[in-house]
Design a protein around this motif. Structure first.
Motif, PDB file in Angstrom:
ATOM      1  N   LEU A   1      54.777  -4.636  75.347  1.00 23.35           N
ATOM      2  CA  LEU A   1      54.134  -3.669  75.059  1.00 23.35           C
ATOM      3  C   LEU A   1      54.166  -2.385  74.071  1.00 23.35           C
ATOM      4  O   LEU A   1      53.938  -1.620  73.553  1.00 23.35           O
ATOM      5  CB  LEU A   1      52.221  -3.673  74.985  1.00 23.35           C
ATOM      6  CG  LEU A   1      51.472  -4.888  74.921  1.00 23.35           C
ATOM      7  CD1 LEU A   1      50.371  -4.519  75.579  1.00 23.35           C
ATOM      8  CD2 LEU A   1      51.330  -6.424  73.980  1.00 23.35           C
ATOM      9  N   GLY A   2      56.050  -2.651  74.979  1.00 25.31           N
ATOM     10  CA  GLY A   2      56.568  -1.068  74.472  1.00 25.31           C
ATOM     11  C   GLY A   2      56.996  -0.725  75.430  1.00 25.31           C
ATOM     12  O   GLY A   2      56.833   0.591  75.840  1.00 25.31           O
ATOM     13  N   ASN A   3      57.916  -0.934  76.798  1.00 23.20           N
ATOM     14  CA  ASN A   3      58.894   0.192  77.468  1.00 23.20           C
ATOM     15  C   ASN A   3      57.458   1.180  78.219  1.00 23.20           C
ATOM     16  O   ASN A   3      58.095   2.497  77.958  1.00 23.20           O
ATOM     17  CB  ASN A   3      59.768   0.244  77.293  1.00 23.20           C
ATOM     18  CG  ASN A   3      60.246   1.099  78.300  1.00 23.20           C
ATOM     19  OD1 ASN A   3      60.388   0.644  79.035  1.00 23.20           O
ATOM     20  ND2 ASN A   3      61.707   1.704  77.812  1.00 23.20           N
ATOM     21  N   MET A   4      56.584   1.392  78.380  1.00 23.06           N
ATOM     22  CA  MET A   4      55.473   1.547  78.935  1.00 23.06           C
ATOM     23  C   MET A   4      55.091   1.766  80.880  1.00 23.06           C
ATOM     24  O   MET A   4      55.437   0.323  81.515  1.00 23.06           O
ATOM     25  CB  MET A   4      53.486   1.612  78.562  1.00 23.06           C
ATOM     26  CG  MET A   4      53.614   1.759  77.413  1.00 23.06           C
ATOM     27  SD  MET A   4      51.852   0.908  76.587  1.00 23.06           S
ATOM     28  CE  MET A   4      52.096  -0.398  76.484  1.00 23.06           C
ATOM     29  N   PRO A   5      55.662   3.161  81.428  1.00 25.46           N
ATOM     30  CA  PRO A   5      55.519   2.889  83.169  1.00 25.46           C
ATOM     31  C   PRO A   5      54.172   2.398  82.646  1.00 25.46           C
ATOM     32  O   PRO A   5      53.191   2.929  82.813  1.00 25.46           O
ATOM     33  CB  PRO A   5      55.172   4.616  83.362  1.00 25.46           C
ATOM     34  CG  PRO A   5      56.228   5.361  82.132  1.00 25.46           C
ATOM     35  CD  PRO A   5      55.571   4.445  81.017  1.00 25.46           C
ATOM     36  N   ASP A   6      53.818   1.470  83.799  1.00 25.29           N
ATOM     37  CA  ASP A   6      52.561   1.367  84.790  1.00 25.29           C
ATOM     38  C   ASP A   6      52.503   0.315  86.525  1.00 25.29           C
ATOM     39  O   ASP A   6      53.607   0.177  86.771  1.00 25.29           O
ATOM     40  CB  ASP A   6      52.728  -0.508  83.958  1.00 25.29           C
ATOM     41  CG  ASP A   6      51.219  -1.555  83.973  1.00 25.29           C
ATOM     42  OD1 ASP A   6      50.144  -1.003  83.393  1.00 25.29           O
ATOM     43  OD2 ASP A   6      51.995  -2.252  84.815  1.00 25.29           O
ATOM     44  N   SER A   7      51.294   0.384  86.774  1.00 29.83           N
ATOM     45  CA  SER A   7      51.076   0.073  87.730  1.00 29.83           C
ATOM     46  C   SER A   7      50.187  -1.194  87.777  1.00 29.83           C
ATOM     47  O   SER A   7      49.072  -0.904  87.171  1.00 29.83           O
ATOM     48  CB  SER A   7      50.034   1.435  88.371  1.00 29.83           C
ATOM     49  OG  SER A   7      49.736   0.549  90.062  1.00 29.83           O
ATOM     50  N   HIS A   8      50.506  -2.394  88.343  1.00 25.83           N
ATOM     51  CA  HIS A   8      49.217  -3.480  88.008  1.00 25.83           C
ATOM     52  C   HIS A   8      48.676  -3.835  89.779  1.00 25.83           C
ATOM     53  O   HIS A   8      49.263  -3.973  90.727  1.00 25.83           O
ATOM     54  CB  HIS A   8      49.197  -4.460  87.622  1.00 25.83           C
ATOM     55  CG  HIS A   8      49.506  -4.557  86.169  1.00 25.83           C
ATOM     56  ND1 HIS A   8      49.549  -4.173  85.142  1.00 25.83           N
ATOM     57  CD2 HIS A   8      47.898  -5.681  85.448  1.00 25.83           C
ATOM     58  CE1 HIS A   8      48.931  -4.443  84.281  1.00 25.83           C
ATOM     59  NE2 HIS A   8      47.746  -5.117  83.805  1.00 25.83           N
TER      60      HIS A   8
END
Length: 271
Positions: free
Chosen positions: A246-253
């Protein structure tokens, strides 16, 4: 063939050097990992690096998927911590820590952070070789630290005492990857063992059960740059990544599995 005296010499030489060998190849323990995680929480609270034993060479710090100066990052200021929780991965010699801090007094910004800490390959948990943080604040996806705190503090993250009831490392990795693959693989959602009472906190948006209204492909870009901390004792996996679908976003799951089914999902995404 060695004489008896020669054998004795070899035997006692080995005994003399055994403590040195043991110290060089230290065991990566759960206790050591959590102690290092606690030192990070203390540093986050105080806004000082004094209590962190960072590697003297080759230490790396990353914030929101970019190399950064740790002295200018989120640890450079004190925070009013309302909740913190850590998990430990003795195989990867790494830990994961969630911190929720609210704006108060000199703490201008609230934060919800996801941090993976890694240690040297020799298993010495007293030395921190890398700190990798996703730091969400005002303006991040669905951000509201107060609401997030209200949901998270009601959850039960007790140790899964019975070894037989703990999910395997393989299952946790499979679930974590399948979750992130839902945006590119139409079949990924159905491969995840959703619990009937599964709860998802996405930023500050709450969904129960969390096995409904799921993405089923559609993006050509796989969520990449995945870094894992897997803790079978807690039944959890955390994956830091670039949310490229969805757009190269820093993320944690972060996901917890209980009784073979997904119980909790936490997402932290910076936009």
């Amino acid at each position: 063939m060695l004489s008896k005296s020669a054998k004795d010499t070899v035997y006692y030489t080995v005994l003399c050097f055994l403590p040195l060998i043991t110290s060089v190849f230290a065991e990566c323990t759960r206790e050591g990992l959590l102690a290092a995680a606690n030192s990070y929480v203390a540093a986050f609270s105080a806004g000082t690096l004094d209590g962190l034993k960072l590697a003297s060479s080759n230490f790396t710090y990353q914030e929101n998927n970019k190399a950064a100066d740790i002295k200018r990052g989120v640890l450079s200021q004190s925070h009013n911590i309302s909740l913190n929780r850590s998990t430990a991965d003795t195989v990867a010699c790494a830990s994961y820590t969630m911190v929720i801090s609210l704006a108060s007094g000199s703490n201008i910004k609230p934060y919800v952070t996801a941090t993976q800490i890694r240690h040297p390959a020799d298993g010495d948990t007293s030395i921190i070789s890398s700190i990798d943080t996703i730091a969400a604040t005002t303006g991040s996806l669905f951000f509201n630290a107060q609401k997030t705190l209200g949901y998270i503090q009601k959850e039960n993250w007790g140790v899964i005492e019975a070894v037989a009831n703990r999910p395997s490392r393989e299952l946790l990795r499979k679930v974590g990857d399948a979750y992130l693959d839902m945006w590119t693989d139409a079949k990924a959602a159905d491969s995840i063992p959703w619990g009937a009472n599964c709860e998802r906190v996405e930023g500050s948006q709450y969904t129960r059960p969390c096995g409904v209204q799921l993405p089923r492909g559609g993006s050509s870009k796989r969520n990449g740059n995945r870094r894992y901390v897997i803790d079978e004792v807690m039944g959890s996996i955390d994956v830091l990544c670039s949310f490229d679908a969805l757009g190269n976003m820093p993320d944690s799951h972060e996901i917890r599995v209980e009784g073979g089914e997904v119980k909790y999902v936490h997402t932290i995404t910076v936009i």
